[in-house]
Design an enzyme around this catalytic site. Structure first.
Site, PDB file in Angstrom:
ATOM      1  N   ASP A 286      61.404 -53.229 -51.264  1.00  0.00           N
ATOM      2  CA  ASP A 286      60.338 -52.433 -51.853  1.00  0.00           C
ATOM      3  C   ASP A 286      59.031 -52.902 -51.234  1.00  0.00           C
ATOM      4  O   ASP A 286      58.509 -53.956 -51.594  1.00  0.00           O
ATOM      5  CB  ASP A 286      60.335 -52.622 -53.373  1.00  0.00           C
TER       6      ASP A 286
ATOM      7  N   HIS B 124      63.323 -46.805 -59.166  1.00  0.00           N
ATOM      8  CA  HIS B 124      63.654 -46.737 -57.741  1.00  0.00           C
ATOM      9  C   HIS B 124      65.124 -46.362 -57.574  1.00  0.00           C
ATOM     10  O   HIS B 124      65.928 -46.569 -58.483  1.00  0.00           O
ATOM     11  CB  HIS B 124      63.461 -48.107 -57.070  1.00  0.00           C
TER      12      HIS B 124
END
Length: 261
Positions: free
Chosen positions: A151, A252
């Site tokens: 990320d 996510h």
């Protein structure tokens, strides 16, 4: 070799999701971010029962990264060089012994968010990205298959966000953040998803608020960056969008790249 990355937004809350993904997608390597637990609280047992080796760099309540691998792990590194008192658990790296011989080096990265602008958090984000760039440059000198997965909290381009105007005041979309990401790529790295799919509207994150998922108002901030030795072996990538529709999901979704060795 299938290598995936996933910000699970609390491994304790998303353990069942993680186990389901491991069983269904069967990645050789899964890089996790935002564990939100210290090393000793990481639920390694159920993951090891599926045949995975586990390397964890955790932190209580915040941050935390891990690498899960079907193959042996060695040379594990926790944290970037030049820490200077930075105790955030945001980086872990390991060498993966590939089946059939040879190695690949994989890192799981949870880059700082940087918000709000005008505070020390944004400066910390940019300084952290420069530390990552320097370290990546040293890793590239090894001339081995390398995957920097995670990320990145950076929206690289306007086509990676549903409405660029909505993100002009956010650290993820600032010219400085995007420029630092480009300097990282310019070392000779390949952004796996964009090497395979040039379309707009590819997202990896949907906020929990304002019906973002239902309205497909997403952004693309989870990336796999490949060294030339890894990029030469890139076969395909996939954004596992279906996981965002699971019950009580992470905000996510996993992103994976298949490399042919």
């Amino acid at each position: 070799m299938l290598i995936a990355t996933w910000n699970v937004n609390s491994i304790k809350q998303r353990l069942d999701h993680c186990l389901r993904f491991l069983k269904e997608a069967k990645p050789d390597v899964l890089c996790l971010q935002e564990l939100k637990c210290p090393d000793e609280a990481f639920p390694a047992g159920p993951i090891e029962d599926l045949g995975y080796n586990v390397a964890v760099h955790g932190q209580k309540a915040f941050n935390g990264v891990a690498i899960l691998s079907r193959h042996p792990l060695s040379d594990v590194r926790m944290g970037l060089p030049e820490a200077n008192g930075d105790d955030h658990s945001r980086y872990i790296e390991a060498v993966i012994s590939r089946p059939g011989g040879g190695v690949a080096r994989v890192a799981s990265i949870y880059l700082p968010n940087g918000n709000p602008l005008g505070t020390s958090k944004f400066g910390y984000k940019l300084a952290w990205m420069e530390r990552l760039r320097v370290h990546a440059e040293n890793l590239l000198a090894l001339e081995e298959p390398l995957v920097l997965a995670g990320d990145y909290n950076v929206i690289p381009e306007p086509r990676d966000v549903y409405d660029p105007a909505d993100w002009l005041g956010d650290a993820l979309f600032q010219p400085e953040s995007r420029g630092a990401f480009r300097r990282l790529i310019a070392l000779g790295l390949t952004e796996a998803v964009r090497a395979c799919d040039d379309r707009a509207g590819l997202y990896t994150f949907w906020d929990y608020q304002a019906g973002a998922w239902q309205r497909n108002r997403g952004i693309r901030i989870d990336h796999l960056l490949l060294s030339p030795q890894a990029a030469d072996r890139l076969v395909e990538t996939r954004i596992h969008k279906e996981t965002r529709g699971w019950e009580k999901p992470s905000d996510h979704v996993p992103v994976s790249a298949r490399l042919a060795f």
